[in-house]
Design an enzyme around this catalytic site. Structure first.
Site, mmCIF file in Angstrom:
data_model
loop_
_atom_site.group_PDB
_atom_site.id
_atom_site.type_symbol
_atom_site.label_atom_id
_atom_site.label_comp_id
_atom_site.label_asym_id
_atom_site.label_seq_id
_atom_site.Cartn_x
_atom_site.Cartn_y
_atom_site.Cartn_z
ATOM 1 N N CYS A 68 1.007 -1.364 0.029
ATOM 2 C CA CYS A 68 0.047 0.219 0.137
ATOM 3 C C CYS A 68 1.233 1.317 -0.263
ATOM 4 C CB CYS A 68 -1.039 -0.175 0.867
ATOM 5 S SG CYS A 68 -0.202 0.238 2.869
ATOM 6 N N ALA A 69 -0.070 2.644 0.135
ATOM 7 C CA ALA A 69 1.428 3.780 0.508
ATOM 8 C C ALA A 69 2.204 3.533 1.466
ATOM 9 C CB ALA A 69 0.423 4.474 0.584
#
Length: 395
Positions: free
Chosen positions: A82-83
């Site tokens: 994810c980020a």
């Protein structure tokens, strides 16, 4: 954001381990749980054996069963990214609870984007040439270390990796060289010069912003064609190579054992070459690039001169050991874009293969010559995504 499930049992892998797996070319499956726009701007790329699925984490929150139904059932392991790392832990926990073996990438794409890989290109009695790569962006930089002296070529934004490398080698940074003022990433050269006192060199033609026509306000030393630097036992000769930018140069390093290493910046790559339009003058600069590529540069090269570019496009360019370099003879054989053409044929080829012009590149050039300042957050935003300094493979 608060997740109710216990994430403590989720195994994490570091960006370093992720890169090792990508380099291995073994079958790999990555589940990217960022939103679609973020995924498209900076996907994780690897060999042809890599499979990637973009399935945003909020799909698992809104309808877990529907999200799980979109997952393949033929993978041994799922690497979730994810980020920042939190959302991927949440999704990996769900997958583990449903029979998958899932791991989360530490610090997500932020950690991956800021990961640097350091490895020797060559180590000999005269010294070392070290490749410092930022694989998420396909960026390459180099250090030449010999007899307690060090030179850096095209250093990237995060300066600690270079200082640690040089200090660990017991050397002193004496010379900082940029092949050109970069448009795709922020150079670490000016900052390293301030931190260490080592002079920073660029060609004066690149010390003027090509769009704004404003001069640089950073401290720099001007490069000239034929200028020589001596780093311990290594002789470095500057070769002017206008076309990608008007001030683009190559650096030819020659060693006592007969080694020849050409640091090409964005001049030529292993599978392509640097586009001539990032100064907004693609049609005008293409003939200049043609002369540099086909008339001027070959005079300095032998078949076994090692080509070390500032970027790679895919991991398929890896020589098998994480090094992105090849002898000139091999580059000519595998790089179709370097095949002989007339000027008219070359111009048509170039102008029909120009990818999109990222507007961020204009601002990055402003940062690199000191016209504007960028905090760390702004710098990361400008550099988001992979470089696209090469010609496109699509017409």
């Amino acid at each position: 954001m608060t997740f109710t499930q216990d994430q403590s049992t989720v195994t994490e892998i570091s960006p370093r381990e992720l890169y090792a797996r990508l380099l291995s070319a073994q079958p790999l499956f990555i589940l990217d749980v960022r939103n679609e726009d973020e995924f498209k701007r900076m996907p994780i790329e690897g060999h042809a054996t890599l499979r990637t699925l973009n399935l945003p984490y909020y799909d698992f929150i809104e309808d877990e069963e529907a999200a799980l139904a979109r997952m393949p059932n033929d993978v041994e392991e799922v690497i979730v990214i994810c980020a920042k790392g939190g959302s991927s832990q949440y999704v990996a926990e769900i997958l583990n609870n449903h029979g998958y073996r899932a791991v989360s990438v530490t610090d997500g794409t932020i950690g991956w984007g800021n990961y640097y890989d350091v490895r020797d290109v060559v180590s000999a009695t005269w010294g070392r040439i070290v490749q410092i790569a930022r694989p998420a962006r396909g960026d390459l930089s180099f250090a030449i270390i010999s007899d307690g002296q060090a030179a850096l070529i095209d250093p990237l934004r995060h300066t600690n990796v270079y200082r640690e490398l040089i200090e660990g080698a017991g050397a002193k940074l004496t010379t900082i060289l940029d092949t050109h003022v970069h448009a795709d990433h922020i150079s670490g050269g000016p900052a390293l010069s301030k931190e260490t006192g080592a002079p920073y060199y660029i060609h004066p033609y690149d010390a003027i912003h090509p769009i704004d026509m404003l001069p640089a306000v950073i401290a720099y030393e001007p490069l000239r064609d034929g200028q020589v630097f001596q780093i311990g036992q290594v002789r470095i000769t500057t070769i002017w190579y206008p076309g990608h930018t008007l001030g683009q140069v190559n650096f030819l390093a020659e060693t006592l054992d007969g080694g020849r290493y050409l640091f090409t910046g964005d001049g030529i790559f292993l599978r392509s070459f640097g586009r001539p339009d990032l100064g907004g003058k693609g049609e005008a600069w293409t003939p200049i690039l043609y002369r540099s590529m086909f008339e001027w540069l070959p005079r300095h090269l032998t078949d076994d001169t090692m080509i070390l570019p500032a970027h790679f496009s895919t991991l398929e360019e890896d020589a098998g050991n994480g090094i992105f370099a090849a002898p000139y003879k091999q580059v000519l054989a595998q790089n179709d874009s370097l095949k002989p053409r007339t000027l008219e044929e070359f111009t048509s080829f170039v102008l029909s293969h120009l990818p999109v012009f990222p507007p961020e590149y204009v601002e990055i050039k402003r940062v690199n010559i000191g016209l504007v300042e960028a905090c760390d957050g702004k710098a990361s935003e400008l550099e988001l995504g992979k470089n696209i300094c090469a010609l496109s493979g699509e017409k």
